[in-house]
Design an enzyme around this catalytic site. Sequence first.
Site, PDB file in Angstrom:
ATOM      1  N   ASP A 131       3.531 -13.715 -66.718  1.00 14.45           N
ATOM      2  CA  ASP A 131       2.586 -14.498 -65.931  1.00 14.45           C
ATOM      3  C   ASP A 131       3.257 -15.729 -65.348  1.00 14.45           C
ATOM      4  OD1 ASP A 131       0.547 -12.725 -66.430  1.00 14.45           O
ATOM      5  OD2 ASP A 131      -0.295 -13.866 -68.097  1.00 14.45           O
TER       6      ASP A 131
ATOM      7  N   CYS B 105     -22.120 -21.925  -6.128  1.00 15.56           N
ATOM      8  CA  CYS B 105     -22.200 -22.965  -7.157  1.00 15.56           C
ATOM      9  C   CYS B 105     -20.836 -23.305  -7.745  1.00 15.56           C
ATOM     10  CB  CYS B 105     -23.157 -22.547  -8.267  1.00 15.56           C
ATOM     11  SG  CYS B 105     -22.773 -20.955  -9.013  1.00 15.56           S
TER      12      CYS B 105
ATOM     13  N   HIS C 264     -12.886  -8.865 -70.082  1.00 18.53           N
ATOM     14  CA  HIS C 264     -11.718  -9.700 -69.784  1.00 18.53           C
ATOM     15  C   HIS C 264     -12.125 -11.074 -69.265  1.00 18.53           C
ATOM     16  CE1 HIS C 264      -8.784  -6.532 -70.505  1.00 18.53           C
ATOM     17  NE2 HIS C 264      -7.853  -7.462 -70.353  1.00 18.53           N
TER      18      HIS C 264
ATOM     19  N   LYS D 130      -8.531 -20.934 -68.217  1.00 20.35           N
ATOM     20  CA  LYS D 130      -7.612 -19.872 -67.820  1.00 20.35           C
ATOM     21  C   LYS D 130      -8.076 -19.284 -66.492  1.00 20.35           C
ATOM     22  CE  LYS D 130      -5.516 -17.934 -72.010  1.00 20.35           C
ATOM     23  NZ  LYS D 130      -5.353 -16.694 -72.804  1.00 20.35           N
TER      24      LYS D 130
ATOM     25  N   GLY E 144     -25.902 -22.752 -15.151  1.00 20.12           N
ATOM     26  CA  GLY E 144     -25.964 -24.206 -15.072  1.00 20.12           C
ATOM     27  C   GLY E 144     -25.536 -24.690 -13.705  1.00 20.12           C
TER      28      GLY E 144
END
Length: 882
Positions: free
Chosen positions: A560, A257, A733, A629, A224
């Site tokens: 859990d 440049c 499951h 769940k 560029g």
Amino acid sequence: MAETKKQTVKTDEAEGLKKLNATVAKVLAAQKIYATFDQKQVDRIFQAAAIAAARNRIYLAKIAVAETGMGVMEDKVIKNHFSAEYIYNNYKDTKTCGIISEDDSFGYKQIAEPIGLIAGIVPTTNPTSTAIFKSLLALKTRNGIIFSPHPRAKKCTVEAARIVLEAAEQAGAPKGIIGWIDEPTVALSDALMRHPSINLILATGGPGMVHAAYSSGKPAIGVGAGNTPVVIDATANIKMAVSSVIMSKTFDNGVICASEQSVIVEKPVYDAVKAEFIARGCYFVTKKEKEILAKLIMPEGIGRVNPAIVGQSACNIAKMAKIKVPADTKILIAECNVVGNEEVFSHEKLSPVLGFYKANNYEEAVNTAEELIELGGAGHTSVLYTDEANKEHIALFQKTMHTGRTLVNMPSSQGAIGDVYNFKLAPSLTLGCGSWGGNSVSENIGVKHLMNIKAVAERRENMAWYRVPPKIYFKRGALKLALQELKDKKRAFIITDKSMETFGFVAQVSEILDNMGMSIRVFSAVKPDPDLSTIDAALKIANTFQPDLIIALGGGSPMDAGKMIRLMYENPDMCFDDIAARFMDIRKRIYALPKLGTKAVMVAIPTTSGTGSEVTPFTIITDERTSTKYAITDYALTPDMAIVDPEFVMNMPKSLTAFSGLDVMVHAIESYTSILSTNFTEGQALEALRLVFKYLKLSYDEGAKNPNAREKMHYAATIAGMAFANAFLGLCHSMAHKLGGMFHVPHGLANALLISYVIEFNATDKPTKQGLLPQYKYPFVKGRYAKISTFLGLGSADEDKDERVAKLVRAVEQLKKELNIPASIKDYGIPESEFLAKLDELSELAFDDQCTGGNARYPLVSEIKELFLKAYYGKPLNSMKK
């Protein structure tokens, strides 16, 4: 006469195109041979070419200045030397042929292949150094290259290419590996770029040429425009900053440049910086002189630099403008106060001419620099001069500037090309500007951009793992000895349910902890399916009590809940929806849980023989908002200690014994047939199944009268837990989780109602879909079920797989019958209308359950729905027909 001239032009164009085609054919033939060379041959050629270019650096500089009338010969010598020596040094040990990287463990290698034929576009500003640079890159990567020089620099560019070519050929390169257009025109350059045999365009030049390269329909690497701004802040070393700018801007008379185009100075040091520039031989033009100079620089309008001033000295430019300056003037500088098209000095000038801005503060200086970049140098280069310890200024500058090279305290021309003022920045004479500047690359171009990298990947299954709690205590009476390992803890929080208090288990644990001098709090409100409200209630106690020990006491629900409570206790800002997010690979999940244990150690004490939760990374939590769940999985959730004491399960009720025992059976079957099953988990799964089929009926019938059966089932639960903690589970499951969450079916019972239908669904060598990321090489699950059958003595190895699978299903159904399990979901008592109304949602939720990914057969939602219907109505199993 005019007609004759047109005919001559056409004849010349035709002749030029014919010659170009011949050149392309010659270089292409040479490249096909060169592509077969090995690394040793290529490196010998690369070195010889670099040496030749370096030896001719002065000669090439002289003819470049003589032909173009631009720049400084002595500086072009440096550029030629840099493009030979620095490029060679940086890439001399780089592998560019054959295997360039290899990892046999992962079955992966990368092989470098040449791109083929490259069109090299060379600018008039750097005609010899760019030709050297691109030639060396092409030779190192086994590519052929054909140059299109700028018409004003054709002789010197061709001479540079010829010198490199001859050296390469003498070192063994195929003849004609480098080519060029002798008499370049726009038409021939365009024809080269669009030629069918060209594989890549490497374009350095003006915006028009680079745009043509990108518009050619060929892969292109271009650059560029540069419009480098320099910010000098109030903390900068002024002498160093000014000296650096002058060194860079006067180098080759500013044609690089990356050279500086404007200087922005913070107000407190503006006068001092200006004085330093003057003292160093720079000339600040007056207001009237600025107007005259602007007309000279861009006489045809903004953005079009007068070719006459490009690469000329400051004195020559002043002379053209009829401005009288000292004979030793290095740079012409014009003070500016706006950035925009109307201000000539805010554009790229390709000469030793600078715009000069005053900024009231540092933020304004940086914003002005970014405006200049956006005006005409997006993606290229920017420079900041500041105290190197001024990290805040550096951080703001690097954040704000949209430039591929954002330099600090270095001259831009020499700094941007790399390996001079920073040795991690690759040396290059082609500087990509990225998408900011309309380029495909934002870095300094090197050999990696001129190679095709072929990845050769051999099949490797995912690395397997095996993780369980660091400590697992078992045998009758293990409770006291295990808890005494935690004598350094001060505050114990027991997570449990009401039944554990009723049975005296909480008191039993509390007494041991109390005797150890611990403070104790008990939360006994865990529901059979723990939900988020349960977690929130327990967290309020934990946050006040600040435990360093969390004990989950009970069946799967307290364990859990305990896992989730510890997670949220240690990480209160976590969002449940993020935690519950699905993953394909537990090690690559988008939302990773942090390592736990910074505030509390977790101990799991199971009082039922089923879930195995004491040794797993799973926690099943219900979102009461949706009655869904969630199987949340992460190894961070694994307890630090499991105490598997059979004393706690001697008096389990018969229904709980049956449901939890069948849960163990399904854990073992699904982990053994999971796509992630390994040699490390298979033995545990089979042992758990052996224990279930030998002791579950006895444990159910005789209870505490048969302590051995109760003990063995307790161990079976933990052993199966260790298997599925690492191999994971499957579709049964997934379906059980959602059935239980939506209709409040006990988890073990839900599994029992579904397992036989899932076995028959999975047991095929022609599944609709196979599981993803498996440890196996082809559909295998029928054989796995058959192995279970043989292991349990149900079927002989001489029998075919289908018969052995059928015998396994019949054994499962017989065990369910002996444990008084309902024959169907409907028989359990769920109304048909209610079940059917929820069936679509139920099936989709099961499909999205975390366990589904582990199933050996990847199910469609429609197939899950069919399985639910079969299980609901208790439709006859194929295995039971024999």
